[in-house]
Scaffold this motif. Structure first.
Motif, mmCIF file in Angstrom:
data_model
loop_
_atom_site.group_PDB
_atom_site.id
_atom_site.type_symbol
_atom_site.label_atom_id
_atom_site.label_comp_id
_atom_site.label_asym_id
_atom_site.label_seq_id
_atom_site.Cartn_x
_atom_site.Cartn_y
_atom_site.Cartn_z
ATOM 1 N N GLY A 141 37.478 27.823 14.393
ATOM 2 C CA GLY A 141 37.466 26.847 15.660
ATOM 3 C C GLY A 141 38.112 27.515 16.923
ATOM 4 O O GLY A 141 37.524 28.626 17.286
ATOM 5 N N GLY A 142 39.074 26.748 17.503
ATOM 6 C CA GLY A 142 39.599 27.504 18.673
ATOM 7 C C GLY A 142 40.752 28.446 18.287
ATOM 8 O O GLY A 142 41.841 28.592 19.083
ATOM 9 N N TRP A 168 28.028 21.744 18.454
ATOM 10 C CA TRP A 168 29.722 21.429 18.781
ATOM 11 C C TRP A 168 29.762 22.406 20.108
ATOM 12 O O TRP A 168 30.817 21.998 20.871
ATOM 13 N N ASP A 169 29.044 23.212 20.630
ATOM 14 C CA ASP A 169 29.095 23.765 21.936
ATOM 15 C C ASP A 169 29.175 22.719 22.965
ATOM 16 O O ASP A 169 29.520 22.784 24.214
ATOM 17 N N THR A 222 30.653 28.446 16.917
ATOM 18 C CA THR A 222 30.432 27.919 17.996
ATOM 19 C C THR A 222 31.327 28.866 19.237
ATOM 20 O O THR A 222 32.313 29.050 19.272
ATOM 21 N N TYR A 243 31.839 28.434 22.275
ATOM 22 C CA TYR A 243 32.796 27.685 23.065
ATOM 23 C C TYR A 243 34.137 27.716 22.414
ATOM 24 O O TYR A 243 35.268 28.068 23.172
ATOM 25 N N TYR A 244 34.140 27.723 21.185
ATOM 26 C CA TYR A 244 35.546 27.642 20.500
ATOM 27 C C TYR A 244 36.207 28.923 20.503
ATOM 28 O O TYR A 244 37.377 29.303 20.685
ATOM 29 N N ASP A 297 33.710 32.100 14.254
ATOM 30 C CA ASP A 297 33.215 30.895 14.244
ATOM 31 C C ASP A 297 31.752 30.895 14.884
ATOM 32 O O ASP A 297 31.618 31.633 15.803
ATOM 33 N N GLY A 317 36.855 20.930 21.190
ATOM 34 C CA GLY A 317 37.264 22.014 21.385
ATOM 35 C C GLY A 317 38.611 22.139 22.191
ATOM 36 O O GLY A 317 39.393 23.062 22.011
ATOM 37 N N THR A 373 32.752 19.344 24.400
ATOM 38 C CA THR A 373 33.992 19.978 24.659
ATOM 39 C C THR A 373 35.128 19.598 24.417
ATOM 40 O O THR A 373 36.380 20.208 24.221
ATOM 41 N N PHE A 415 41.737 21.683 19.978
ATOM 42 C CA PHE A 415 41.647 22.919 19.284
ATOM 43 C C PHE A 415 42.720 23.720 20.140
ATOM 44 O O PHE A 415 43.570 24.187 19.916
ATOM 45 N N TYR A 416 42.223 23.943 21.394
ATOM 46 C CA TYR A 416 42.986 24.852 22.300
ATOM 47 C C TYR A 416 44.328 24.308 22.767
ATOM 48 O O TYR A 416 45.183 24.864 22.730
#
Length: 109
Positions: free
Chosen positions: A51-52, A4-5, A75, A77-78, A73, A11, A8, A14-15
């Motif tokens: 998640g985010g 998942w990283d 991930t 990035y999240y 999480d 993610g 994008t 999510f943001y």
């Protein structure tokens, strides 16, 4: 690192939910209805696989704007996106949900 990283787009959605650029998810509204039965001011909430941090938007709006919330999480990035969205309003950690960095009994929900 999780696969998942590298995704994008997921993610970023999510943001966008977290900051209000996209509407709340129906599942986050529903979890608030369930959580309301167990929550009271001061209880600590852990969101596993957060998640985010997009559920936090609903929790702030529907449960408590000052909820004591922590998200974890796998991930990274999240987690970066969640920290960007919420700054100091919550704690977010990257980690393995099967071996969290928290002591037993650290959370009420």
């Amino acid at each position: 690192m999780t696969h998942w990283d590298n995704d994008t787009n997921y993610g970023e959605d999510f943001y966008k939910i977290a900051v209000g650029q996209l509407p709340e998810m129906e599942c986050s509204k529903s979890i608030c209805d369930i959580l309301r039965q167990f929550y009271s001011t001061g209880k600590r909430v852990l969101d596993v696989a957060c998640g985010g941090g997009h559920y936090l938007r609903s929790l702030h709006k529907r449960i408590d704007p000052n909820i004591n919330y922590t998200g974890i999480d796998a991930t990274k990035y999240y987690i970066e996106l969640a920290k960007k969205a919420y700054r100091k309003k919550a704690e977010f950690k990257s980690g393995n949900i099967f071996d969290t960095p928290f002591a037993d009994q650290s959370f009420d929900i």
